[in-house]
Design a protein around this motif. Structure first.
Motif, PDB file in Angstrom:
ATOM      1  N   VAL A 236      44.582  13.797-150.241  1.00  0.00           N
ATOM      2  CA  VAL A 236      44.690  14.803-150.599  1.00  0.00           C
ATOM      3  C   VAL A 236      43.034  15.061-149.628  1.00  0.00           C
ATOM      4  O   VAL A 236      43.042  14.906-148.772  1.00  0.00           O
ATOM      5  N   THR A 237      43.132  16.514-150.056  1.00  0.00           N
ATOM      6  CA  THR A 237      42.239  17.549-148.550  1.00  0.00           C
ATOM      7  C   THR A 237      41.442  17.713-149.471  1.00  0.00           C
ATOM      8  O   THR A 237      40.765  18.223-150.769  1.00  0.00           O
ATOM      9  N   LEU A 238      39.408  17.340-149.182  1.00  0.00           N
ATOM     10  CA  LEU A 238      38.393  17.813-149.586  1.00  0.00           C
ATOM     11  C   LEU A 238      37.779  18.492-149.022  1.00  0.00           C
ATOM     12  O   LEU A 238      38.302  18.028-147.530  1.00  0.00           O
ATOM     13  N   LEU A 239      36.512  19.254-148.830  1.00  0.00           N
ATOM     14  CA  LEU A 239      35.222  19.557-148.862  1.00  0.00           C
ATOM     15  C   LEU A 239      34.389  18.203-148.806  1.00  0.00           C
ATOM     16  O   LEU A 239      33.288  17.656-149.230  1.00  0.00           O
ATOM     17  N   GLU A 240      34.348  17.521-147.357  1.00  0.00           N
ATOM     18  CA  GLU A 240      33.463  16.040-147.158  1.00  0.00           C
ATOM     19  C   GLU A 240      32.123  15.920-147.171  1.00  0.00           C
ATOM     20  O   GLU A 240      31.721  16.582-146.000  1.00  0.00           O
ATOM     21  N   SER A 241      31.332  15.580-148.298  1.00  0.00           N
ATOM     22  CA  SER A 241      30.369  15.225-147.449  1.00  0.00           C
ATOM     23  C   SER A 241      29.905  14.224-146.816  1.00  0.00           C
ATOM     24  O   SER A 241      30.616  13.679-146.130  1.00  0.00           O
ATOM     25  N   TRP A 242      28.832  14.893-145.741  1.00  0.00           N
ATOM     26  CA  TRP A 242      29.198  14.247-144.791  1.00  0.00           C
ATOM     27  C   TRP A 242      27.615  14.409-143.841  1.00  0.00           C
ATOM     28  O   TRP A 242      26.918  15.819-144.390  1.00  0.00           O
ATOM     29  N   ASP A 243      26.739  13.711-142.850  1.00  0.00           N
ATOM     30  CA  ASP A 243      25.482  14.084-141.890  1.00  0.00           C
ATOM     31  C   ASP A 243      26.166  14.745-140.713  1.00  0.00           C
ATOM     32  O   ASP A 243      26.874  13.612-139.948  1.00  0.00           O
ATOM     33  N   PRO A 244      25.773  16.184-140.099  1.00  0.00           N
ATOM     34  CA  PRO A 244      24.334  16.435-140.908  1.00  0.00           C
ATOM     35  C   PRO A 244      25.524  18.019-141.505  1.00  0.00           C
ATOM     36  O   PRO A 244      24.416  18.149-142.644  1.00  0.00           O
ATOM     37  N   SER A 245      26.096  17.429-141.856  1.00  0.00           N
ATOM     38  CA  SER A 245      27.154  18.719-142.426  1.00  0.00           C
ATOM     39  C   SER A 245      28.539  17.904-142.801  1.00  0.00           C
ATOM     40  O   SER A 245      28.877  17.650-142.476  1.00  0.00           O
ATOM     41  N   PRO A 246      28.811  18.956-144.357  1.00  0.00           N
ATOM     42  CA  PRO A 246      30.219  18.385-144.069  1.00  0.00           C
ATOM     43  C   PRO A 246      31.269  18.837-143.321  1.00  0.00           C
ATOM     44  O   PRO A 246      31.712  18.938-142.174  1.00  0.00           O
ATOM     45  N   ARG A 247      32.748  17.799-143.851  1.00  0.00           N
ATOM     46  CA  ARG A 247      33.702  18.047-143.306  1.00  0.00           C
ATOM     47  C   ARG A 247      35.158  18.736-143.699  1.00  0.00           C
ATOM     48  O   ARG A 247      34.796  18.538-144.821  1.00  0.00           O
ATOM     49  N   ASN A 248      36.064  19.062-142.678  1.00  0.00           N
ATOM     50  CA  ASN A 248      37.136  19.203-143.796  1.00  0.00           C
ATOM     51  C   ASN A 248      38.039  18.196-143.602  1.00  0.00           C
ATOM     52  O   ASN A 248      38.662  17.914-142.376  1.00  0.00           O
ATOM     53  N   THR A 249      38.236  17.899-144.978  1.00  0.00           N
ATOM     54  CA  THR A 249      39.058  16.080-144.596  1.00  0.00           C
ATOM     55  C   THR A 249      40.360  15.449-145.229  1.00  0.00           C
ATOM     56  O   THR A 249      40.528  16.736-146.428  1.00  0.00           O
ATOM     57  N   VAL A 250      41.136  14.878-144.888  1.00  0.00           N
ATOM     58  CA  VAL A 250      42.703  14.649-145.606  1.00  0.00           C
ATOM     59  C   VAL A 250      42.233  12.909-145.468  1.00  0.00           C
ATOM     60  O   VAL A 250      41.709  12.540-144.761  1.00  0.00           O
ATOM     61  N   ILE A 251      42.431  12.444-146.835  1.00  0.00           N
ATOM     62  CA  ILE A 251      42.270  10.977-146.847  1.00  0.00           C
ATOM     63  C   ILE A 251      44.139  10.787-147.920  1.00  0.00           C
ATOM     64  O   ILE A 251      44.384  11.409-148.575  1.00  0.00           O
TER      65      ILE A 251
END
Length: 292
Positions: free
Chosen positions: A86-101
């Protein structure tokens, strides 16, 4: 090892994460009914690759990796006994990530990959890039298979697939969101050919801005003893329309090919490639928006 079936969920997003969750669940159910071992979403499914240029609004659209949206697919993987990427705009610090889990068929989170080659010439410059290319062993009904991931623009850098191969990947999952024309398809064909591995790419269909379907799968097997010449490594290319498309990778054939053929890591000379890891960039490739 048997045949690994990867479902490419070439589907249009809704107008909210809730709509995308429901449609994603239905697509995974359809994939399971078709016999899939893995279901793969297109890039950033949680937002339908909708990325505001305002950093604050971008953060508001991001979702935690352990939030309800992602955990729903963990539960679904257990229920269906099928791996889900599944893919998502992932909450991350300092800015979001483009992620697949990637969840395995038992609901275990076995892989989290954030896009390394963010498109810094566009709105993705607001994202936090990933910091590496992990490879994991995935337990499937077809047998255990070593899996890694690239996301869209990653495919344009031979190093992405190369390092995944060197880490033992047999299959690379590629969520995507862009027009898949002949040259981008050729890049994927090349990555599979030169590394002797399978590549499964899932794109959005026509109707999604700047996308045209053509999700694809290449198994990298160019030569077989029973053939007088080369074979087409493309085992699936979808059209532009929405749908769930099933690619079947013959893992036994692919492994036998890797044990005999000349590509991959068989005849490389890494000591002669030191220039490849130098940070220096010279004209005509200097870009003011480049991030190291």
């Amino acid at each position: 090892m048997g045949k690994l079936r990867v479902a490419l969920l070439q589907i249009l997003p809704g107008n909210s994460p809730e709509e995308n969750l429901q449609k994603g669940i239905e697509a995974c159910q359809q994939a399971k009914a078709a016999g899939a071992d893995i279901a793969l979403f297109p890039e950033m499914w949680s937002t339908g690759y909708d990325m505001p240029k305002d950093p604050r609004k971008l953060r508001e659209k991001s979702l935690p990796a352990d939030g309800e949206f992602v955990l729903a697919f963990k539960k679904l993987a257990i229920q269906l006994e099928m791996a889900i990427a599944v893919t998502l705009l992932e909450s991350w610090d300092p800015s979001p990530r483009n992620t697949v889990i990637l969840f395995d068929r038992h609901g275990e989170r076995v892989l989290t990959y954030a896009k390394v080659h963010t498109c810094d010439f566009d709105v993705e410059r607001l994202l936090t890039p990933g910091d590496g290319f992990p490879v994991v062993e995935l337990d499937t009904a077809a047998g255990k298979v070593r899996v890694g991931a690239m996301i869209c623009y990653d495919r344009e850098f031979p190093e992405s697939a190369r390092i995944l191969m060197l880490k033992g990947a047999q299959i690379i999952l590629v969520p995507n969101a862009c027009p898949m024309e002949i040259n981008r398809l050729a890049q994927l064909r090349s990555r599979a050919f030169e590394n002797m591995l399978g590549i499964a790419t899932c794109n959005y269909p026509s109707g999604q801005p700047d996308c045209n379907g053509h999700s694809s799968a290449f198994d990298g097997v160019v030569y077989l003893p029973e053939l007088s010449g080369s074979r087409d490594t493309c085992i699936l290319e979808a059209g532009e329309e929405e749908g769930v498309y099933l690619a079947s990778f013959d893992l036994e054939m692919m492994q036998a090919y890797r044990e005999e053929e000349v590509h991959g890591n068989a005849y490389r000379h890494p000591s002669k490639y030191r220039l490849l890891v130098e940070e220096k960039i010279e004209y005509p490739f200097i870009r003011n928006d480049y991030r190291s």
